[in-house]
Design a protein around this motif. Structure first.
Motif, short mmCIF file in Angstrom:
data_model
loop_
_atom_site.label_atom_id
_atom_site.label_comp_id
_atom_site.label_asym_id
_atom_site.label_seq_id
_atom_site.Cartn_x
_atom_site.Cartn_y
_atom_site.Cartn_z
N ALA A 228 0.86 -1.20 0.00
CA ALA A 228 0.00 0.00 0.00
C ALA A 228 0.89 1.24 0.00
N ILE A 229 1.98 1.18 0.75
CA ILE A 229 2.94 2.30 0.78
C ILE A 229 3.56 2.46 -0.62
N VAL A 230 3.96 1.35 -1.20
CA VAL A 230 4.58 1.40 -2.54
C VAL A 230 3.62 2.04 -3.55
N LYS A 231 2.35 1.63 -3.47
CA LYS A 231 1.36 2.16 -4.42
C LYS A 231 1.27 3.69 -4.34
N HIS A 232 1.25 4.22 -3.13
CA HIS A 232 1.17 5.67 -2.96
C HIS A 232 2.39 6.37 -3.55
N VAL A 233 3.57 5.81 -3.26
CA VAL A 233 4.80 6.43 -3.77
C VAL A 233 4.79 6.40 -5.31
N VAL A 234 4.37 5.27 -5.85
CA VAL A 234 4.31 5.12 -7.31
C VAL A 234 3.37 6.18 -7.91
N ASN A 235 2.19 6.33 -7.33
CA ASN A 235 1.23 7.31 -7.85
C ASN A 235 1.76 8.73 -7.74
N ARG A 236 2.40 9.02 -6.60
CA ARG A 236 2.90 10.37 -6.40
C ARG A 236 4.01 10.72 -7.39
N HIS A 237 4.63 9.71 -7.99
CA HIS A 237 5.68 9.97 -8.98
C HIS A 237 5.17 9.74 -10.41
N GLN A 238 3.88 9.71 -10.57
CA GLN A 238 3.23 9.47 -11.88
C GLN A 238 3.82 8.24 -12.56
N ALA A 239 4.19 7.26 -11.75
CA ALA A 239 4.75 6.03 -12.30
C ALA A 239 3.66 4.96 -12.32
N ASN A 240 3.98 3.78 -12.80
CA ASN A 240 3.03 2.68 -12.62
C ASN A 240 3.77 1.40 -12.24
N MET A 241 3.02 0.51 -11.61
CA MET A 241 3.67 -0.72 -11.13
C MET A 241 3.10 -1.92 -11.87
N GLY A 242 3.99 -2.79 -12.28
CA GLY A 242 3.55 -4.03 -12.93
C GLY A 242 3.94 -5.21 -12.05
N ILE A 243 3.02 -6.14 -11.89
CA ILE A 243 3.33 -7.35 -11.11
C ILE A 243 3.10 -8.57 -11.99
N THR A 244 4.17 -9.34 -12.19
CA THR A 244 4.04 -10.57 -12.96
C THR A 244 4.47 -11.69 -12.03
N SER A 245 3.65 -12.71 -11.92
CA SER A 245 4.02 -13.74 -10.97
C SER A 245 3.43 -15.09 -11.35
N GLN A 246 4.14 -16.11 -10.93
CA GLN A 246 3.62 -17.46 -11.15
C GLN A 246 3.83 -18.25 -9.88
N LEU A 247 2.76 -18.89 -9.45
CA LEU A 247 2.83 -19.64 -8.20
C LEU A 247 3.94 -20.69 -8.27
N GLY A 248 4.78 -20.69 -7.27
CA GLY A 248 5.85 -21.68 -7.19
C GLY A 248 7.07 -21.37 -8.04
N THR A 249 7.00 -20.33 -8.85
CA THR A 249 8.13 -20.02 -9.74
C THR A 249 8.81 -18.71 -9.37
N GLY A 250 8.02 -17.71 -9.03
CA GLY A 250 8.62 -16.44 -8.63
C GLY A 250 7.81 -15.25 -9.11
N SER A 251 8.31 -14.06 -8.77
CA SER A 251 7.57 -12.83 -9.09
C SER A 251 8.50 -11.76 -9.63
N ILE A 252 7.92 -10.86 -10.41
CA ILE A 252 8.64 -9.67 -10.86
C ILE A 252 7.78 -8.46 -10.51
N PHE A 253 8.33 -7.57 -9.72
CA PHE A 253 7.68 -6.29 -9.41
C PHE A 253 8.47 -5.22 -10.13
N GLU A 254 7.75 -4.43 -10.94
CA GLU A 254 8.44 -3.44 -11.76
C GLU A 254 7.79 -2.07 -11.55
N ILE A 255 8.60 -1.04 -11.34
CA ILE A 255 8.03 0.31 -11.29
C ILE A 255 8.56 1.07 -12.50
N ARG A 256 7.64 1.61 -13.31
CA ARG A 256 8.06 2.32 -14.53
C ARG A 256 7.83 3.81 -14.35
#
Ligand code: ADP
Length: 274
Positions: A228-256
């Motif tokens: 929730a903190i990350v989301k606010h910071v992302v919005n305040r910087h006019q950025a966006n966040m992408g989450i790609t994930s697969q159960l048991g394999t791993g995740s990628i969190f990206e801020i653009r």
């Protein structure tokens, strides 16, 4: 007052919409807004007031434990439990305060040019110590591009994503922290080979206190407020966040981050054009 928490219906109209008609409903949401402000203030005040007592409790418990002032093993265990809970509460209060500050800050953002590569070097060291040798952590910095933003907020967003990667990746897993520029956009990323998240949870992860597995979150020191903190910071910087994930394999969190926030050094400009 029974209507205190309700919005007020102002009007209902049928208006033309192309060759059809649409229903236009107007409501006065002033009460909702006021209530939301009251909620935020209340959370901020309570969190602030809880800080000092928690510090005192935690401090005394720590002293008792360190100075070995408790005779029996059972008492020591009880004390340790109390200390751990005081630390947990303190973390929760700090996160609640951080979130309230972001919510109350409006659009004000004190900006500076942030050396992301340097910041990530520091966060990399922090991740190493949090991981305590359990993971292989690496940095993937293909440029020295600077980012226009608030360093403290960016640091807390990056820190949250990195600590999540460490906490949700079993021993022997890998974590990669990245910073690159692509088509002028600045992209910060954290990849992990951790437990992953199933698709149905992803859209709700940034809600306050939303956790896929409550006990796992708690056991690893989570407060449920990090994203929730990350989301606010992302919005305040006019950025966006992408989450790609697969159960048991791993995740990628990206801020653009948008182009107008990214400053390319000569070296970074060359890397971007290749
Ligand atoms: P928490 O303090 O519980 O980690 P967050 O807001 O940081 O709270 O994250 C919300 C939930 O998202 C977590 O409880 C966890 O279920 C999931 N999550 C976040 N990051 C990851 C990750 N890297 N891998 C797997 N699950 C994650």
């Amino acid at each position: 007052d029974q209507t205190r928490f309700r919005d007020v219906l102002l009007s209902i109209q049928i208006v033309p919409y192309g060759d059809k008609e649409k229903l236009l409903i107007s409501r006065d949401i002033t009460r909702f807004e006021k209530l939301e402000i009251m909620r935020r203030d209340f959370v901020a005040n309570v969190s602030h007031e809880l800080r000092t007592p928690l510090t005192v409790i935690g401090g005394f418990l720590e002293t008792l434990l360190e100075e070995n002032k408790v005779p029996g093993e059972e008492e020591k265990n009880a004390l340790q439990l109390m200390f751990d809970q005081a630390v947990r509460m303190r973390r929760l209060v700090e996160d609640l305060l951080a979130l309230s500050r972001l919510e109350n800050a409006g659009n004000d953002l004190v900006e500076e040019k942030v050396e992301v590569a340097k910041l990530l070097q520091e966060l990399y060291q922090e991740a190493q110590s949090l991981s305590a040798g359990r993971h292989t952590i690496s940095l993937d910095l293909d440029n020295q591009a600077m980012l226009l933003g608030n360093e403290e907020e960016l640091c807390s967003a990056f820190e949250n994503l990195i600590s999540n990667a460490v906490r949700y990746t079993p021993a022997d897993g890998t974590i990669v922290l990245g910073w690159k520029v692509k088509n002028g956009k600045g992209i910060f990323s954290v990849r992990d080979s951790g437990i992953g998240i199933s698709a149905n949870h992803i859209s709700r992860l940034t809600e306050r206190f939303y956790r896929v597995d409550r006990s796992r979150s708690r056991d690893t020191g989570g407060t449920g407020l990090g994203l929730a903190i990350v989301k606010h910071v992302v919005n305040r910087h006019q950025a966006n966040m992408g989450i790609t994930s697969q159960l048991g394999t791993g995740s990628i969190f990206e801020i653009r981050f948008p182009e107008n926030r990214v400053f390319l050094t000569e070296q970074a400009a060359q890397a971007d054009s290749t």
